[in-house]
Design a protein around this motif. Sequence first.
Motif, mmCIF file in Angstrom:
data_model
loop_
_atom_site.group_PDB
_atom_site.id
_atom_site.type_symbol
_atom_site.label_atom_id
_atom_site.label_comp_id
_atom_site.label_asym_id
_atom_site.label_seq_id
_atom_site.Cartn_x
_atom_site.Cartn_y
_atom_site.Cartn_z
ATOM 1 N N GLU A 63 -20.390 20.051 1.802
ATOM 2 C CA GLU A 63 -20.362 19.013 0.753
ATOM 3 C C GLU A 63 -19.352 17.951 1.163
ATOM 4 N N ALA A 64 -19.831 16.821 1.611
ATOM 5 C CA ALA A 64 -18.951 15.769 2.124
ATOM 6 C C ALA A 64 -18.025 15.254 1.026
ATOM 7 N N PRO A 65 -16.726 15.203 1.285
ATOM 8 C CA PRO A 65 -15.793 14.656 0.301
ATOM 9 C C PRO A 65 -15.921 13.134 0.225
ATOM 10 N N PRO A 66 -15.352 12.511 -0.801
ATOM 11 C CA PRO A 66 -15.455 11.052 -0.951
ATOM 12 C C PRO A 66 -14.487 10.290 -0.057
ATOM 13 N N LEU A 67 -13.914 10.952 0.935
ATOM 14 C CA LEU A 67 -13.044 10.314 1.914
ATOM 15 C C LEU A 67 -13.757 10.269 3.256
ATOM 16 N N GLU A 68 -13.719 9.111 3.901
ATOM 17 C CA GLU A 68 -14.265 9.021 5.253
ATOM 18 C C GLU A 68 -13.301 9.595 6.280
ATOM 19 N N ARG A 69 -12.021 9.607 5.945
ATOM 20 C CA ARG A 69 -11.005 10.178 6.829
ATOM 21 C C ARG A 69 -9.837 10.652 5.983
ATOM 22 N N PRO A 183 -10.601 -2.801 -14.675
ATOM 23 C CA PRO A 183 -11.832 -3.616 -14.659
ATOM 24 C C PRO A 183 -11.614 -5.044 -14.166
ATOM 25 N N LEU A 184 -10.428 -5.589 -14.405
ATOM 26 C CA LEU A 184 -10.140 -6.951 -13.969
ATOM 27 C C LEU A 184 -9.864 -7.038 -12.474
ATOM 28 N N LYS A 185 -9.647 -5.865 -11.830
ATOM 29 C CA LYS A 185 -9.355 -5.846 -10.395
ATOM 30 C C LYS A 185 -10.493 -5.261 -9.572
ATOM 31 N N ALA A 186 -11.547 -4.775 -10.243
ATOM 32 C CA ALA A 186 -12.619 -4.066 -9.543
ATOM 33 C C ALA A 186 -13.269 -4.929 -8.471
ATOM 34 N N SER A 187 -13.380 -6.214 -8.707
ATOM 35 C CA SER A 187 -14.038 -7.086 -7.729
ATOM 36 C C SER A 187 -13.277 -7.152 -6.414
ATOM 37 N N LEU A 188 -11.993 -6.799 -6.435
ATOM 38 C CA LEU A 188 -11.189 -6.806 -5.211
ATOM 39 C C LEU A 188 -11.644 -5.735 -4.218
ATOM 40 N N LEU A 189 -12.315 -4.702 -4.715
ATOM 41 C CA LEU A 189 -12.617 -3.535 -3.884
ATOM 42 C C LEU A 189 -13.951 -3.610 -3.152
ATOM 43 N N LYS A 190 -14.820 -4.472 -3.563
ATOM 44 C CA LYS A 190 -16.185 -4.454 -3.046
ATOM 45 C C LYS A 190 -16.217 -4.667 -1.532
ATOM 46 N N GLY A 191 -16.738 -3.642 -0.849
ATOM 47 C CA GLY A 191 -16.906 -3.713 0.592
ATOM 48 C C GLY A 191 -15.640 -3.555 1.401
ATOM 49 N N ALA A 213 -13.451 7.181 -8.042
ATOM 50 C CA ALA A 213 -13.315 5.997 -8.897
ATOM 51 C C ALA A 213 -13.328 4.722 -8.064
ATOM 52 N N LEU A 214 -12.681 4.757 -6.906
ATOM 53 C CA LEU A 214 -12.670 3.590 -6.019
ATOM 54 C C LEU A 214 -14.053 3.321 -5.439
ATOM 55 N N LYS A 215 -14.760 4.385 -5.065
ATOM 56 C CA LYS A 215 -16.117 4.211 -4.540
ATOM 57 C C LYS A 215 -17.049 3.633 -5.612
ATOM 58 N N ALA A 216 -16.904 4.097 -6.841
ATOM 59 C CA ALA A 216 -17.742 3.596 -7.925
ATOM 60 C C ALA A 216 -17.517 2.107 -8.162
ATOM 61 N N GLY A 218 -16.887 0.045 -5.718
ATOM 62 C CA GLY A 218 -17.406 -0.706 -4.585
ATOM 63 C C GLY A 218 -16.651 -0.574 -3.278
ATOM 64 N N ALA A 219 -15.581 0.237 -3.227
ATOM 65 C CA ALA A 219 -14.875 0.434 -1.960
ATOM 66 C C ALA A 219 -15.826 1.030 -0.928
ATOM 67 N N ALA A 220 -15.764 0.510 0.304
ATOM 68 C CA ALA A 220 -16.730 0.923 1.331
ATOM 69 C C ALA A 220 -16.234 2.077 2.182
ATOM 70 N N HIS A 221 -14.938 2.183 2.374
ATOM 71 C CA HIS A 221 -14.375 3.192 3.278
ATOM 72 C C HIS A 221 -12.992 3.563 2.763
ATOM 73 N N ILE A 222 -12.743 4.867 2.606
ATOM 74 C CA ILE A 222 -11.452 5.319 2.075
ATOM 75 C C ILE A 222 -10.841 6.345 3.015
ATOM 76 N N THR A 223 -9.609 6.096 3.401
ATOM 77 C CA THR A 223 -8.814 7.048 4.177
ATOM 78 C C THR A 223 -7.719 7.609 3.284
ATOM 79 N N GLY A 224 -7.654 8.925 3.168
ATOM 80 C CA GLY A 224 -6.565 9.567 2.455
ATOM 81 C C GLY A 224 -5.398 9.786 3.401
ATOM 82 N N LEU A 225 -4.205 9.462 2.948
ATOM 83 C CA LEU A 225 -3.016 9.554 3.785
ATOM 84 C C LEU A 225 -1.940 10.296 3.009
ATOM 85 N N VAL A 226 -1.509 11.461 3.529
ATOM 86 C CA VAL A 226 -0.494 12.271 2.846
ATOM 87 C C VAL A 226 0.572 12.705 3.844
ATOM 88 N N ILE A 227 1.751 12.947 3.322
ATOM 89 C CA ILE A 227 2.813 13.464 4.180
ATOM 90 C C ILE A 227 2.501 14.905 4.584
#
Length: 231
Positions: A63-69, A183-191, A213-216, A218-227
Motif C-alpha cells: 500500500e503506497a504511502p502518500p509520500l514519494e520519498r 483554504p486561502l493558501k491552497a492555491s499555493l500548492l498546486k503542482g 491533506a497536502l495532496k488533496a 494539489g501538491a504534486a510531490h511530497i518528501t517527508g524529512l525527519v531527524i
Amino acid sequence: MFTRLFSRMLRPPASQCRVCHSWPAQPVCDPCVAEFAQPQHRCSTCALPLPASLSQCGICLKEAPPLERCLAAVPYAFPWAHLMADFKFHDQPALVRFFADLLKATPWVEHSLDAADLVLPMPLSRQRLQVRGYNQALLLAQQLSPRKTRADVLLRIAETPAQHTLKRAERLTSLNHAFAVDPLKASLLKGLRVVLVDDVMTTGTSLYTAARALKAAGAAHITGLVIARTE
C-alpha cells in the motif's frame, strides 16, 4: 514568548559532548556522530531500515504511502532519543542547529531541499505550543531552508493526545482529520514539490495524514524529512 525563545536560541552550544563527555565539543562530538550516525539504507518511502538490495519495504509495496520519498538522519535510539527529548520537551531549542546539520549530512536531504518549492513544518496544536513555547518542527524547517519555509499553509485543526502516549493501534486513528490546508493558501500548492518536516517518525501516521491533506490540495510531490525514525 518570542523574546524568550530568541534569547534561548542565542545561547552558546554545550561545551561538552553529551555522549562521551569529551571537552570541548558541540552537543555531540564528531567521533560520536561518526559512530552513532552512520548512514543506513532505508525504504525510500517510509525510511525503515532495509537490506541494500531492496528499495522499498513490503508494507509500502503493498500500500503506497502518500509520500514519494521519506528521509531520516538517525534511528530513534541511543544517543539520539535522549537529545531529542531535550530538544522537544526540556526547553533546549538551540539544539536545532546541531540537528539541522545532522540532517543536511544525510544522503539526498540537500537535494530534496534544493528541489522543493515549499518546506512545511508539521503544525503543533495551540495547547502544546503554549506549553512548550515553540514548535520544534518549525525551528528545524527554518534552519534547513528559511526562504522556502511556510508555517501558514498546513494547519492543525484538532487537538489530539500526544502520539508518544498512545499505543500503536490508537496512533493509527487518532490523527484522522487533524490537519488541513488553509483554504486561502491552497492555491499555493498546486503542482508543487513539498518537503514536510518533523522531528520523529514512529508509525508514520502524522506525516501520512498531513501529506494526504497536502495532496488533496494539489501538491504534486511530497518528501517527508525527519531527524529520527523508530525501528
